[in-house]
Design a protein around this motif. Structure first.
Motif, PDB file in Angstrom:
ATOM      1  N   THR A  46       0.848  -1.185   0.000  1.00 15.67           N
ATOM      2  CA  THR A  46       0.000   0.000   0.000  1.00 15.67           C
ATOM      3  C   THR A  46       0.885   1.237   0.000  1.00 15.67           C
ATOM      4  O   THR A  46       1.867   1.299   0.743  1.00 15.67           O
ATOM      5  N   GLY A  47       0.546   2.221  -0.824  1.00 12.58           N
ATOM      6  CA  GLY A  47       1.323   3.459  -0.849  1.00 12.58           C
ATOM      7  C   GLY A  47       1.184   4.213  -2.144  1.00 12.58           C
ATOM      8  O   GLY A  47       0.104   4.279  -2.727  1.00 12.58           O
ATOM      9  N   ILE A  48       2.312   4.771  -2.594  1.00 12.38           N
ATOM     10  CA  ILE A  48       2.352   5.580  -3.816  1.00 12.38           C
ATOM     11  C   ILE A  48       3.270   4.906  -4.827  1.00 12.38           C
ATOM     12  O   ILE A  48       4.387   4.514  -4.502  1.00 12.38           O
ATOM     13  N   GLN A  49       2.776   4.847  -6.040  1.00 11.31           N
ATOM     14  CA  GLN A  49       3.473   4.153  -7.105  1.00 11.31           C
ATOM     15  C   GLN A  49       3.656   5.107  -8.289  1.00 11.31           C
ATOM     16  O   GLN A  49       2.751   5.863  -8.633  1.00 11.31           O
ATOM     17  N   LEU A  50       4.823   5.056  -8.903  1.00 15.42           N
ATOM     18  CA  LEU A  50       5.131   5.831 -10.108  1.00 15.42           C
ATOM     19  C   LEU A  50       5.291   4.847 -11.257  1.00 15.42           C
ATOM     20  O   LEU A  50       6.038   3.879 -11.142  1.00 15.42           O
ATOM     21  N   VAL A  51       4.583   5.088 -12.355  1.00 21.23           N
ATOM     22  CA  VAL A  51       4.604   4.193 -13.516  1.00 21.23           C
ATOM     23  C   VAL A  51       4.947   5.008 -14.756  1.00 21.23           C
ATOM     24  O   VAL A  51       4.380   6.076 -14.966  1.00 21.23           O
ATOM     25  N   VAL A  71       4.755  23.293   1.070  1.00 20.13           N
ATOM     26  CA  VAL A  71       5.898  22.642   0.416  1.00 20.13           C
ATOM     27  C   VAL A  71       6.905  22.240   1.481  1.00 20.13           C
ATOM     28  O   VAL A  71       7.320  23.055   2.310  1.00 20.13           O
ATOM     29  N   ILE A  72       7.301  20.955   1.455  1.00 20.48           N
ATOM     30  CA  ILE A  72       8.288  20.485   2.435  1.00 20.48           C
ATOM     31  C   ILE A  72       9.592  20.043   1.785  1.00 20.48           C
ATOM     32  O   ILE A  72      10.547  19.721   2.483  1.00 20.48           O
ATOM     33  N   GLY A  73       9.647  20.012   0.462  1.00 21.07           N
ATOM     34  CA  GLY A  73      10.906  19.670  -0.196  1.00 21.07           C
ATOM     35  C   GLY A  73      10.710  18.851  -1.445  1.00 21.07           C
ATOM     36  O   GLY A  73       9.632  18.811  -2.029  1.00 21.07           O
ATOM     37  N   GLU A  74      11.799  18.189  -1.867  1.00 20.51           N
ATOM     38  CA  GLU A  74      11.776  17.297  -3.019  1.00 20.51           C
ATOM     39  C   GLU A  74      11.573  15.875  -2.531  1.00 20.51           C
ATOM     40  O   GLU A  74      11.579  15.619  -1.322  1.00 20.51           O
ATOM     41  N   TRP A  75      11.407  14.936  -3.459  1.00 20.93           N
ATOM     42  CA  TRP A  75      11.226  13.538  -3.070  1.00 20.93           C
ATOM     43  C   TRP A  75      12.610  12.942  -2.791  1.00 20.93           C
ATOM     44  O   TRP A  75      13.206  12.263  -3.598  1.00 20.93           O
ATOM     45  N   ASP A  76      13.110  13.219  -1.571  1.00 20.90           N
ATOM     46  CA  ASP A  76      14.433  12.750  -1.171  1.00 20.90           C
ATOM     47  C   ASP A  76      14.384  12.243   0.269  1.00 20.90           C
ATOM     48  O   ASP A  76      13.319  12.228   0.897  1.00 20.90           O
ATOM     49  N   LEU A  77      15.528  11.840   0.800  1.00 21.05           N
ATOM     50  CA  LEU A  77      15.561  11.274   2.153  1.00 21.05           C
ATOM     51  C   LEU A  77      15.187  12.290   3.223  1.00 21.05           C
ATOM     52  O   LEU A  77      14.552  11.941   4.224  1.00 21.05           O
ATOM     53  N   ARG A  78      15.560  13.541   3.037  1.00 20.08           N
ATOM     54  CA  ARG A  78      15.198  14.570   4.014  1.00 20.08           C
ATOM     55  C   ARG A  78      13.681  14.691   4.128  1.00 20.08           C
ATOM     56  O   ARG A  78      13.117  14.727   5.223  1.00 20.08           O
ATOM     57  N   VAL A  93      10.908   3.405   1.030  1.00 19.62           N
ATOM     58  CA  VAL A  93      10.915   4.562   0.135  1.00 19.62           C
ATOM     59  C   VAL A  93      11.885   4.348  -1.016  1.00 19.62           C
ATOM     60  O   VAL A  93      12.890   3.668  -0.871  1.00 19.62           O
ATOM     61  N   SER A  94      11.545   4.913  -2.160  1.00 25.52           N
ATOM     62  CA  SER A  94      12.454   5.054  -3.301  1.00 25.52           C
ATOM     63  C   SER A  94      12.503   6.537  -3.609  1.00 25.52           C
ATOM     64  O   SER A  94      11.469   7.141  -3.892  1.00 25.52           O
TER      65      SER A  94
END
Length: 159
Positions: A46-51, A71-78, A93-94
């Motif tokens: 369950t979650g978010i998927q990019l295709v 806005v909290i940032g980019e899709w990164d580890l932070r 996470v990816s």
């Protein structure tokens, strides 16, 4: 005079055909990224998927993540650490960095839990389905198109 006209017409036809072939070649490798929410995908995830549902690779140029409109940032580890701070269960996470290709047909699970349990992980589904907005900007291998894929909360209207 007629030889000049024939040469000019031939040059115009050649130029037009060349331009059409270049346009066709660009379209034949156009990526198409889609971001979607999944609930118990393939029975557990369950979650978010990019295709990438397009014909060519998508080159990520940047991403923007918002929670509750901020806005909290980019899709990164932070950003991932901000999303999961204080939680006893941490989703997998990816991350997406600029320049990363998403190949045609590739499925990337951006944020997910295996063995999702509605009672124990209600906070996670609320985050994914109601609070989180993710925008991913990308290009084809030719570059310069500034394509955009977006996952918006259900109460938002697409722009």
């Amino acid at each position: 005079m007629s030889a000049t006209m024939i040469a000019l017409a031939s040059l115009w036809v050649s130029f037009t055909e060349s331009r059409n072939i270049r346009s066709h070649n660009r379209q034949s490798v156009r990526p198409l990224l889609q971001i979607r929410r999944v609930l118990n995908f393939e029975g557990t995830r369950t979650g978010i998927q990019l295709v990438n549902a397009g014909l060519g690779p998508a080159i990520v140029t940047r991403s923007v993540v918002q929670v509750d409109g901020e806005v909290i940032g980019e899709w990164d580890l932070r950003t991932y650490r901000q999303l999961t701070r204080g939680r006893s269960v941490h989703p997998k996470v990816s991350t997406l960095q600029p320049g990363v290709p998403v190949l045609s047909g590739q499925v990337v699970h951006l944020l997910f839990l295996d063995d999702f349990d509605q009672r124990d992980h209600a906070w996670f589904w609320a985050l994914v389905s109601e609070r989180l907005m993710v925008e991913i900007f990308y290009e084809s291998m030719y570059g310069g198109e500034n394509f955009r894929a977006v996952l918006i909360p259900p109460w938002e209207t697409p722009s």
